[in-house]
Write a protein that holds these residues in place. Structure first.
Motif, mmCIF file in Angstrom:
data_model
loop_
_atom_site.group_PDB
_atom_site.id
_atom_site.type_symbol
_atom_site.label_atom_id
_atom_site.label_comp_id
_atom_site.label_asym_id
_atom_site.label_seq_id
_atom_site.Cartn_x
_atom_site.Cartn_y
_atom_site.Cartn_z
ATOM 1 N N LYS A 60 20.962 34.268 -2.140
ATOM 2 C CA LYS A 60 21.587 34.332 -0.995
ATOM 3 C C LYS A 60 20.940 33.748 0.006
ATOM 4 O O LYS A 60 19.801 34.336 0.867
ATOM 5 C CB LYS A 60 22.185 35.552 -0.330
ATOM 6 C CG LYS A 60 23.240 35.365 0.769
ATOM 7 C CD LYS A 60 23.570 36.483 1.398
ATOM 8 C CE LYS A 60 24.110 36.587 2.829
ATOM 9 N NZ LYS A 60 23.051 36.116 3.705
ATOM 10 N N LEU A 61 21.031 32.345 0.733
ATOM 11 C CA LEU A 61 20.192 31.569 1.590
ATOM 12 C C LEU A 61 20.788 32.059 2.916
ATOM 13 O O LEU A 61 21.792 32.251 3.175
ATOM 14 C CB LEU A 61 20.419 30.141 1.266
ATOM 15 C CG LEU A 61 19.939 29.558 -0.003
ATOM 16 C CD1 LEU A 61 20.326 28.086 -0.159
ATOM 17 C CD2 LEU A 61 18.332 29.985 -0.431
ATOM 18 N N ASP A 62 20.025 31.786 3.717
ATOM 19 C CA ASP A 62 20.078 31.931 5.147
ATOM 20 C C ASP A 62 19.892 30.567 6.073
ATOM 21 O O ASP A 62 20.475 30.544 7.043
ATOM 22 C CB ASP A 62 19.218 33.075 5.904
ATOM 23 C CG ASP A 62 19.312 34.528 5.408
ATOM 24 O OD1 ASP A 62 20.688 34.805 5.285
ATOM 25 O OD2 ASP A 62 18.713 34.679 4.433
ATOM 26 N N LEU A 84 25.733 26.502 6.364
ATOM 27 C CA LEU A 84 24.584 27.232 6.776
ATOM 28 C C LEU A 84 23.643 26.377 7.515
ATOM 29 O O LEU A 84 23.562 25.145 7.561
ATOM 30 C CB LEU A 84 23.685 27.422 5.336
ATOM 31 C CG LEU A 84 24.087 28.610 4.418
ATOM 32 C CD1 LEU A 84 23.375 28.644 3.272
ATOM 33 C CD2 LEU A 84 24.171 29.954 5.032
ATOM 34 N N ALA A 138 21.089 23.034 -3.285
ATOM 35 C CA ALA A 138 21.411 24.072 -2.201
ATOM 36 C C ALA A 138 22.268 24.773 -2.667
ATOM 37 O O ALA A 138 22.168 26.224 -2.761
ATOM 38 C CB ALA A 138 21.833 23.717 -0.727
ATOM 39 N N GLN A 139 23.480 24.581 -3.305
ATOM 40 C CA GLN A 139 24.556 25.254 -3.772
ATOM 41 C C GLN A 139 24.166 25.891 -4.947
ATOM 42 O O GLN A 139 24.355 27.242 -5.214
ATOM 43 C CB GLN A 139 25.824 24.361 -4.127
ATOM 44 C CG GLN A 139 26.642 23.873 -2.963
ATOM 45 C CD GLN A 139 27.709 22.815 -3.252
ATOM 46 O OE1 GLN A 139 27.408 21.974 -4.181
ATOM 47 N NE2 GLN A 139 28.760 22.792 -2.278
ATOM 48 N N ASN A 191 22.020 28.994 -3.932
ATOM 49 C CA ASN A 191 22.779 29.881 -3.032
ATOM 50 C C ASN A 191 23.397 30.663 -3.912
ATOM 51 O O ASN A 191 23.699 31.901 -3.636
ATOM 52 C CB ASN A 191 23.759 29.066 -2.123
ATOM 53 C CG ASN A 191 24.075 30.034 -0.875
ATOM 54 O OD1 ASN A 191 23.466 30.875 -0.466
ATOM 55 N ND2 ASN A 191 25.283 29.826 -0.506
ATOM 56 N N SER A 192 23.781 30.328 -5.129
ATOM 57 C CA SER A 192 24.646 31.125 -6.100
ATOM 58 C C SER A 192 23.792 32.211 -6.750
ATOM 59 O O SER A 192 24.207 33.184 -7.339
ATOM 60 C CB SER A 192 25.328 30.183 -6.989
ATOM 61 O OG SER A 192 23.990 29.524 -7.924
ATOM 62 N N LEU A 250 27.589 23.549 3.239
ATOM 63 C CA LEU A 250 27.546 24.996 2.853
ATOM 64 C C LEU A 250 27.571 26.003 3.950
ATOM 65 O O LEU A 250 27.420 27.140 3.930
ATOM 66 C CB LEU A 250 25.937 24.893 2.374
ATOM 67 C CG LEU A 250 25.609 24.669 0.711
ATOM 68 C CD1 LEU A 250 25.043 23.158 1.019
ATOM 69 C CD2 LEU A 250 24.852 25.844 0.100
#
Ligand SMILES: Nc1nc2c(ncn2[C@@H]2O[C@H](COP(=O)(O)OP(=O)(O)OP(=O)(O)O)[C@@H](O)[C@H]2O)c(=O)[nH]1
Length: 518
Positions: free
Chosen positions: A313-315, A340, A305-306, A309-310, A338
């Motif tokens: 942009k995750l929601d 999120l 996920a990280q 996300n880099s 995270l």
């Protein structure tokens, strides 16, 4: 769901029985909770923070009162887990409701459920085999269930909000699904479309951009036949741009409540594929980017996920295969690492196996309080014909008894229920036995041999020997079976009138509505 973690947590706290563990015992309990979480593949940082915060609460309690109860430990652990899962507001509201934070455990209604857990396991109740006793016990147990539901159901929300952000200009929200290969994106895309359509009556468009796996379009096309969404895509091309062009042209003329993009599985180290994802992102401007993750991957989901996300942009997240996950490492690590939210969980292979993630429900399952919401949902489905107005007035008749008996049968063999609410395992065993002996079928056949008038006005059959004889002959049952039904009716009537006489009418109505109304 999460059974391995739940068993370890419950064993860790219960190993010293109910009551007040010594300080040494508290240390052992905390160590065992720590081991249980680590063995469940929860991230080390998350476990360290949780244990330190839990220890602080326990130390404060000991310094104020000289002792700590095991119920306090469970309650505090529940709150810590709830906050880890994103339920901070729920914990805050609970404290507000209880007004005083210090004594909240003493006031905690759900402690009774935990106590029940202890007694169920230690006392080994002997079931009395006389049929009439069985019926009385059954009704006594029903009273217990009503008590427990009345405590638990008050916290169940009837209004459910779709956890997808609204767009600022009121345009259609666009959801982009992304993730590793095989994490469940395509299946989940169909499930999400189906869920939004069937539960919230929304008009959905799905766009298949998984052009590298031809089966993905086929899968979405087959699943679209269950209803719920329209589909754009093409089996014969891997040109994403041409599909996007079709999408723009199509949505010029057609309006939807939600648009969902399914994308191909990829790893972050694949630059070409990540560039493609970035291009899709920049072209369709999604309102929500949801990373679909396999919950069986445990805490390794955090690193994945990280990385995603880099770049994009995750929601939030959707966790799949929760149905096979006994440990919960992914759920407990993701939000904390995270910051999120987990928005949905998928819990099976069928199209309807998706639900909004509910932190309270998961926290409750993890600390061994069971899945009350799921039971309420099942009860609602199976008892949907019950006349709630009559119930509220404390009235019942043989028509209602028939619906209740049919509902009980539909609940299955109750083993599933026992797993959802451990405190009810003793009760469900009794119901199983009751059903296995054919009692329910016999009662149903007797009621079906009654006339319309007799069903509506039970005293007719209770007082008249001729009617009783006729009904017994008609249903092929004997006097003993008939007596059991009458006893069942009388006990149920007592119970219903007890519920309707509850002083707090609003909470009584809420229980009935929560349990029986759709
Ligand atoms: N038990 C269970 N199986 C699931 C769940 N979600 C998906 N699956 C199964 O997982 C397998 C892979 O699902 P797909 O939807 O094809 O995965 P994908 O991420 O689209 O795959 P790629 O396009 O190859 O990246 C299928 O067999 C699904 O039925 C779930 O919640 N529970």
């Amino acid at each position: 769901m999460l059974s391995e973690l739940t068993n370890k947590i419950v064993t860790a706290v219960k190993s010293f029985g109910k009551g007040k563990p010594t300080e040494n015992q508290v240390d052992t309990i905390l160590r065992n909770i720590r081991i249980a979480l680590l063995e469940s593949d929860v991230s080390l940082t998350v476990v360290k923070n949780l244990i330190s915060s839990l220890k602080k609460k326990i130390d404060n309690k000991i310094s104020d009162f000289g002792i700590v109860e095991s119920e306090f430990i469970i309650e505090s652990l529940h709150d810590e887990i709830l906050m880890l899962l994103g339920g901070y507001e729920a914990v805050k509201n609970k404290y507000k409701k209880r007004k005083t934070s210090r004594n909240y455990v003493e006031q905690s209604s759900e402690n009774e459920i935990l106590e029940e857990l202890d007694t169920e396991n230690t006392k080994k109740t002997k079931i009395k085999h006389h049929p009439l006793n069985q019926i009385s016990n059954f009704n006594k147990d029903l009273e217990d269930i009503v008590d427990k539901f009345s405590l638990a159901s008050s916290d169940i929300k009837n209004e459910v909000e779709i956890p997808i952000s609204k767009t600022e200009n009121g345009s259609t929200p666009i959801i982009m699904m992304l993730g590793l290969q095989g994490s469940g994106k395509t299946t989940t895309t169909a499930k999400l479309a189906y869920y939004l359509s069937k539960t919230f009556n929304k008009k959905i468009l799905v766009v298949c951009l998984d052009v590298y796996r031809p089966a993905a379009y086929k899968q979405l096309s087959i699943l679209s036949k269950s209803g719920g969404y329209e589909l754009i895509g093409n089996n014969d091309t891997n040109d994403i741009n041409s599909i996007l062009q079709e999408y723009f042209e199509f949505t010029e003329k057609n309006k939807y409540d939600f648009i969902i993009f399914d994308t191909a599985g990829r790893t972050v180290s694949d630059n070409k594929m990540m560039l493609e994802l970035k291009n899709i992102y920049d072209t369709v401007h999604p309102t929500e980017c949801l990373l679909v993750m396999d919950s069986l991957s445990g805490q390794s989901t955090v690193g994945v996920a990280q990385e995603f996300n880099s770049i994009i942009k995750l929601d939030g997240f959707i966790l799949t295969r929760i149905d096979s996950d006994t440990r919960g490492g992914a759920a407990l690590s993701l939000k904390a690492c995270l910051n999120l939210p987990i928005k949905f969980i998928a819990n099976g292979e069928k199209i309807e196996d998706l639900e909004i993630f509910n932190p309270e429900r998961i926290a409750s399952v993890i600390v061994g309080r069971g899945d009350i919401e799921n039971i309420v949902k099942k009860t609602k489905e199976n008892f949907k014909n019950i006349n709630t107005e009559k119930l509220q007035k404390g009235r019942t008749d043989f028509n209602e008894i028939l619906l209740q008996l049919q509902g009980i049968k539909k609940m299955g063999n109750f083993k599933g229920i026992a797993s959802m609410l451990p405190a009810m395992s003793g009760i469900t065993n009794k119901i199983n036995q009751f059903d296995d002996n054919g009692e329910i079928d016999r009662m149903i056949s007797i009621i079906k041999s009654m006339t319309k008038k007799e069903r509506i006005y039970p005293p007719l059959v209770i007082t008249s020997k001729t009617r009783r004889r006729r009904i017994c002959i008609g249903s092929g049952r004997n006097n003993r079976d008939f007596d059991k039904l009458i006893k069942f009716y009388q006990k149920t009537k007592e119970l219903i009138s007890k519920i309707s006489n509850m002083k707090d009418k609003s909470s009584m109505n809420k229980i009935i509505n929560n349990l029986f109304k759709n």
